[in-house]
Motif scaffolding. Structure first.
Motif, PDB file in Angstrom:
ATOM      1  N   PRO A  51     -18.595   4.302   0.928  1.00 46.09           N
ATOM      2  CA  PRO A  51     -19.577   3.251   1.220  1.00 46.09           C
ATOM      3  C   PRO A  51     -19.134   1.869   0.741  1.00 46.09           C
ATOM      4  CG  PRO A  51     -20.683   5.200   0.384  1.00 46.09           C
ATOM      5  CD  PRO A  51     -19.222   5.427   0.197  1.00 46.09           C
ATOM      6  N   LEU A  52     -18.554   1.784  -0.463  1.00 52.97           N
ATOM      7  CA  LEU A  52     -18.121   0.486  -0.965  1.00 52.97           C
ATOM      8  C   LEU A  52     -16.972  -0.076  -0.137  1.00 52.97           C
ATOM      9  CD1 LEU A  52     -18.254   0.714  -4.879  1.00 52.97           C
ATOM     10  CD2 LEU A  52     -19.620  -0.722  -3.354  1.00 52.97           C
ATOM     11  N   ARG A  53     -16.030   0.781   0.229  1.00 51.78           N
ATOM     12  CA  ARG A  53     -14.907   0.289   1.022  1.00 51.78           C
ATOM     13  C   ARG A  53     -15.368  -0.122   2.414  1.00 51.78           C
ATOM     14  NH1 ARG A  53      -9.954   4.238   1.688  1.00 51.78           N
ATOM     15  NH2 ARG A  53     -11.326   5.068   3.301  1.00 51.78           N
ATOM     16  N   ASN A  54     -16.347   0.572   2.963  1.00 51.05           N
ATOM     17  CA  ASN A  54     -16.892   0.163   4.266  1.00 51.05           C
ATOM     18  C   ASN A  54     -17.557  -1.198   4.184  1.00 51.05           C
ATOM     19  OD1 ASN A  54     -15.977   2.503   5.440  1.00 51.05           O
ATOM     20  ND2 ASN A  54     -17.959   3.547   5.399  1.00 51.05           N
ATOM     21  N   GLU A  55     -18.224  -1.457   3.069  1.00 45.39           N
ATOM     22  CA  GLU A  55     -18.844  -2.769   2.886  1.00 45.39           C
ATOM     23  C   GLU A  55     -17.804  -3.863   2.687  1.00 45.39           C
ATOM     24  OE1 GLU A  55     -22.028  -3.795   3.081  1.00 45.39           O
ATOM     25  OE2 GLU A  55     -22.500  -1.778   3.829  1.00 45.39           O
ATOM     26  N   MET A  56     -16.760  -3.560   1.951  1.00 43.03           N
ATOM     27  CA  MET A  56     -15.715  -4.547   1.653  1.00 43.03           C
ATOM     28  C   MET A  56     -14.771  -4.754   2.833  1.00 43.03           C
ATOM     29  SD  MET A  56     -14.802  -3.267  -2.210  1.00 43.03           S
ATOM     30  CE  MET A  56     -13.505  -4.503  -2.459  1.00 43.03           C
ATOM     31  N   GLY A  57     -14.583  -3.700   3.625  1.00 51.04           N
ATOM     32  CA  GLY A  57     -13.614  -3.770   4.704  1.00 51.04           C
ATOM     33  C   GLY A  57     -12.214  -3.443   4.214  1.00 51.04           C
ATOM     34  N   LEU A  58     -11.374  -2.991   5.127  1.00 50.19           N
ATOM     35  CA  LEU A  58     -10.008  -2.668   4.745  1.00 50.19           C
ATOM     36  C   LEU A  58      -9.218  -3.943   4.478  1.00 50.19           C
ATOM     37  CD1 LEU A  58      -9.069   0.210   7.222  1.00 50.19           C
ATOM     38  CD2 LEU A  58      -9.825   0.386   4.847  1.00 50.19           C
ATOM     39  N   PRO A  59      -8.413  -3.960   3.429  1.00 56.80           N
ATOM     40  CA  PRO A  59      -7.648  -5.163   3.112  1.00 56.80           C
ATOM     41  C   PRO A  59      -6.526  -5.400   4.113  1.00 56.80           C
ATOM     42  CG  PRO A  59      -6.962  -3.385   1.688  1.00 56.80           C
ATOM     43  CD  PRO A  59      -8.142  -2.876   2.479  1.00 56.80           C
ATOM     44  N   ALA A  94      -5.803  -0.904  -4.852  1.00 51.18           N
ATOM     45  CA  ALA A  94      -4.851   0.005  -5.477  1.00 51.18           C
ATOM     46  C   ALA A  94      -5.011   0.096  -6.984  1.00 51.18           C
ATOM     47  CB  ALA A  94      -3.415  -0.441  -5.157  1.00 51.18           C
ATOM     48  N   ILE A  95      -5.507  -0.961  -7.611  1.00 53.36           N
ATOM     49  CA  ILE A  95      -5.584  -0.993  -9.069  1.00 53.36           C
ATOM     50  C   ILE A  95      -7.015  -1.161  -9.559  1.00 53.36           C
ATOM     51  CG2 ILE A  95      -4.848  -2.193 -11.156  1.00 53.36           C
ATOM     52  CD1 ILE A  95      -2.304  -3.002  -9.714  1.00 53.36           C
ATOM     53  N   VAL A  96      -7.682  -2.226  -9.100  1.00 52.18           N
ATOM     54  CA  VAL A  96      -8.995  -2.564  -9.649  1.00 52.18           C
ATOM     55  C   VAL A  96     -10.058  -1.567  -9.213  1.00 52.18           C
ATOM     56  CG1 VAL A  96     -10.798  -4.327  -9.768  1.00 52.18           C
ATOM     57  CG2 VAL A  96      -8.374  -5.003  -9.763  1.00 52.18           C
ATOM     58  N   MET A  97     -10.149  -1.328  -7.903  1.00 52.64           N
ATOM     59  CA  MET A  97     -11.228  -0.474  -7.406  1.00 52.64           C
ATOM     60  C   MET A  97     -11.122   0.978  -7.892  1.00 52.64           C
ATOM     61  SD  MET A  97     -13.163  -2.596  -6.123  1.00 52.64           S
ATOM     62  CE  MET A  97     -14.398  -1.392  -5.658  1.00 52.64           C
ATOM     63  N   ALA A 124       0.832  -1.210   0.000  1.00 54.17           N
ATOM     64  CA  ALA A 124       0.000   0.000   0.000  1.00 54.17           C
ATOM     65  C   ALA A 124       0.863   1.254   0.000  1.00 54.17           C
ATOM     66  CB  ALA A 124      -0.932  -0.009   1.213  1.00 54.17           C
ATOM     67  N   ASN A 125       1.912   1.236   0.793  1.00 59.48           N
ATOM     68  CA  ASN A 125       2.851   2.348   0.851  1.00 59.48           C
ATOM     69  C   ASN A 125       3.469   2.604  -0.524  1.00 59.48           C
ATOM     70  OD1 ASN A 125       4.870   4.213   1.648  1.00 59.48           O
ATOM     71  ND2 ASN A 125       6.261   2.557   2.199  1.00 59.48           N
ATOM     72  N   GLY A 126       3.824   1.523  -1.228  1.00 55.86           N
ATOM     73  CA  GLY A 126       4.435   1.677  -2.541  1.00 55.86           C
ATOM     74  C   GLY A 126       3.492   2.313  -3.555  1.00 55.86           C
ATOM     75  N   PHE A 127       2.256   1.828  -3.605  1.00 54.34           N
ATOM     76  CA  PHE A 127       1.281   2.399  -4.544  1.00 54.34           C
ATOM     77  C   PHE A 127       0.961   3.852  -4.181  1.00 54.34           C
ATOM     78  CE2 PHE A 127       0.246  -2.036  -5.704  1.00 54.34           C
ATOM     79  CZ  PHE A 127       0.185  -1.886  -7.083  1.00 54.34           C
ATOM     80  N   ASP A 128       0.774   4.121  -2.906  1.00 52.44           N
ATOM     81  CA  ASP A 128       0.457   5.482  -2.470  1.00 52.44           C
ATOM     82  C   ASP A 128       1.592   6.431  -2.831  1.00 52.44           C
ATOM     83  OD1 ASP A 128      -0.730   7.650  -1.308  1.00 52.44           O
ATOM     84  OD2 ASP A 128      -0.972   6.754   0.666  1.00 52.44           O
ATOM     85  N   SER A 129       2.820   6.024  -2.546  1.00 50.90           N
ATOM     86  CA  SER A 129       3.978   6.865  -2.858  1.00 50.90           C
ATOM     87  C   SER A 129       4.093   7.126  -4.354  1.00 50.90           C
ATOM     88  CB  SER A 129       5.260   6.197  -2.346  1.00 50.90           C
ATOM     89  OG  SER A 129       5.223   6.001  -0.947  1.00 50.90           O
ATOM     90  N   ALA A 130       3.795   6.103  -5.161  1.00 44.33           N
ATOM     91  CA  ALA A 130       3.932   6.229  -6.612  1.00 44.33           C
ATOM     92  C   ALA A 130       2.866   7.108  -7.239  1.00 44.33           C
ATOM     93  CB  ALA A 130       3.892   4.842  -7.248  1.00 44.33           C
ATOM     94  N   ALA A 131       1.774   7.386  -6.505  1.00 43.34           N
ATOM     95  CA  ALA A 131       0.677   8.185  -7.058  1.00 43.34           C
ATOM     96  C   ALA A 131       0.714   9.636  -6.612  1.00 43.34           C
ATOM     97  CB  ALA A 131      -0.666   7.561  -6.651  1.00 43.34           C
ATOM     98  N   ARG A 132       1.637   9.986  -5.741  1.00 44.83           N
ATOM     99  CA  ARG A 132       1.591  11.309  -5.108  1.00 44.83           C
ATOM    100  C   ARG A 132       1.906  12.470  -6.050  1.00 44.83           C
ATOM    101  NH1 ARG A 132      -0.825  12.195  -0.121  1.00 44.83           N
ATOM    102  NH2 ARG A 132      -1.435  10.084   0.415  1.00 44.83           N
ATOM    103  N   THR A 177      -4.371  -8.185   3.340  1.00 42.21           N
ATOM    104  CA  THR A 177      -3.477  -9.075   2.595  1.00 42.21           C
ATOM    105  C   THR A 177      -2.958  -8.332   1.374  1.00 42.21           C
ATOM    106  OG1 THR A 177      -5.260  -9.973   1.214  1.00 42.21           O
ATOM    107  CG2 THR A 177      -4.812 -11.091   3.314  1.00 42.21           C
ATOM    108  N   VAL A 178      -1.892  -8.843   0.806  1.00 39.64           N
ATOM    109  CA  VAL A 178      -1.316  -8.213  -0.387  1.00 39.64           C
ATOM    110  C   VAL A 178      -2.302  -8.219  -1.554  1.00 39.64           C
ATOM    111  CG1 VAL A 178       0.494  -8.410  -2.135  1.00 39.64           C
ATOM    112  CG2 VAL A 178       1.082  -8.610   0.299  1.00 39.64           C
ATOM    113  N   PRO A 179      -2.957  -9.350  -1.869  1.00 38.12           N
ATOM    114  CA  PRO A 179      -3.951  -9.311  -2.959  1.00 38.12           C
ATOM    115  C   PRO A 179      -5.072  -8.308  -2.690  1.00 38.12           C
ATOM    116  CG  PRO A 179      -3.383 -11.584  -2.439  1.00 38.12           C
ATOM    117  CD  PRO A 179      -2.759 -10.732  -1.371  1.00 38.12           C
ATOM    118  N   GLY A 180      -5.501  -8.190  -1.430  1.00 36.66           N
ATOM    119  CA  GLY A 180      -6.545  -7.219  -1.099  1.00 36.66           C
ATOM    120  C   GLY A 180      -6.082  -5.796  -1.337  1.00 36.66           C
TER     121      GLY A 180
END
Length: 382
Positions: free
Chosen positions: A301-309, A319-322, A55-63, A311-314
């Motif tokens: 709302p969608l993330r609240n329903e899904m819950g925070l990930p 980071a990409i799909v949602m 998560a840190n890597g994706f967040d840093s790469a999008a800043r 795991t790495v796949p989550g």
């Protein structure tokens, strides 16, 4: 100041601004990614497991995305070829920025009060508005509104100031903004508010014009990619291993050293790589402002329903799909909304800009004038 003495006094030959539309289309997805992962980075920090590092890597790469939006806005607004009188310029921005700012501030105050914080009596919407950041993404509108008020004065730099003066002014503003952010966050001294939130970003705004017509050489492209990769790596490492109780806060800020370097490099690289083609992104760009405005109403709302990930796949899913899912849905809603006369204005479409117009064919550089295609005239896309 010695390096400034070697800068010429004349502006660079104008280049096409067609690259800015696909650049902003990509950047808005990066912005959605930041918001999709922000809570994940914060909540999962304590464990610092593989999921947090991803998560840190994706967040840093999008800043880089938000500063690039500011730079593109400055590159277009400060163009001396536009030549609008201050009154005419500001009246247009009331439609493009002012009406969306007022409307969506009210929407998100209600959303935060009754959905996100229904039991928090300590949150004061009036104070939130006075901070200039009543919701996660709306600070950008307050920043842009402040910069818009000063644009007629900043434009004097591009009209009458030498290139050396433009560089010096942009770098001074950027340095002051970086110092302000470092002092306010690291030492907890001072805090941005509705009247001052735009000032730290003024350096990006001016440098967007200064760098607009810079064309990288092959060697320059390599160096820019190395700078971008190195700056992202700096942010990743600093966020994970830096000092402090929560070292993820400062390195992610848009005026931290790593993000500043990444933003300047990304701006130049987007100009280089997106000068031609990318027709799909040209088509999508006019709806990117709607994506910016709408995506939290779908994301939370969608993330609240899904819950925070956890795991790495989550994390990769968020980071990409949602972000792509949020972007497509919000773009579709915007496409429908701007067809409704009474709704267009709250999406910044109350003025003359037509969101359904196709991009103009790219004119060969030798014949290109300084005026931008119609799809490049908007400055409210972050």
């Amino acid at each position: 100041m010695a390096p400034l003495d070697r800068i010429g006094s004349e502006n660079l030959p104008p280049t096409s601004t067609a690259w800015m539309n696909p650049a902003r289309a990509i950047a808005i997805v990066a912005v959605v990614t930041i918001h999709s992962l922000g809570t994940v980075v914060e909540e999962n920090y304590a464990g610092m497991g593989p999921d947090w590092w991803v998560a840190n890597g994706f967040d840093s790469a999008a800043r880089w995305s938000v500063p690039v939006f500011i730079m593109i806005s400055g590159a277009l607004a400060l163009d001396p070829a536009r030549g609008n009188k201050p009154r005419k310029f500001l009246s247009k921005r009331v439609w493009r920025i002012g009406i969306p700012l007022v409307f969506w501030t009210a929407v998100y105050v209600v959303f935060r009060r009754f959905y996100l914080l229904p039991t928090d009596d300590g949150w004061n919407p009036g104070i939130a508005i006075l901070t200039g950041s009543p919701f996660v993404q709306l600070y950008f509108l307050y920043v842009l509104a402040g910069l818009t008020l000063l644009t007629p004065f900043f434009r004097l730099l591009s009209v009458h100031g030498s290139r050396r003066l433009q560089w010096g002014t942009g770098l001074i503003f950027l340095g002051i903004g970086m110092l302000d952010q470092w002092v306010s966050i690291v030492f907890d001294v001072g805090e941005a508010n509705i009247a001052t939130r735009f000032l730290p970003m003024a350096g990006f705004y001016i440098l967007g014009w200064v760098l607009r017509d810079v064309v990288l050489s092959p060697r320059g492209v390599v160096l820019a990619w190395l700078a971008l990769a190195g700056a992202i790596a700096m942010t990743i490492v600093w966020a994970g291993l830096g000092p402090g109780e929560k070292p993820w806060i400062f390195p992610y800020e848009y005026l931290s050293p790593g993000v500043v370097i990444a933003s300047l490099a990304a701006y130049l690289l987007l100009h280089h790589h997106m000068n031609t083609g990318f027709r799909l992104l040209h088509w999508f760009y006019p709806y990117s402002f709607g994506v910016f405005l709408l995506h939290p109403l779908l994301l939370y709302p969608l993330r609240n329903e899904m819950g925070l990930p956890t795991t790495v796949p989550g994390v990769i899913l968020h980071a990409i799909v949602m972000p792509i899912v949020y972007t497509i849905i919000c773009a579709a809603i915007t496409w429908l909304a701007v067809k409704i006369p009474g709704v267009r204005a709250v999406f910044g479409e109350g003025g003359p800009r037509n969101p359904h117009s196709k991009p103009n064919p790219r004119v060969p550089r030798a014949r290109k004038s300084t005026s931008a295609p119609k799809t490049d005239t908007d400055t409210t896309s972050a």
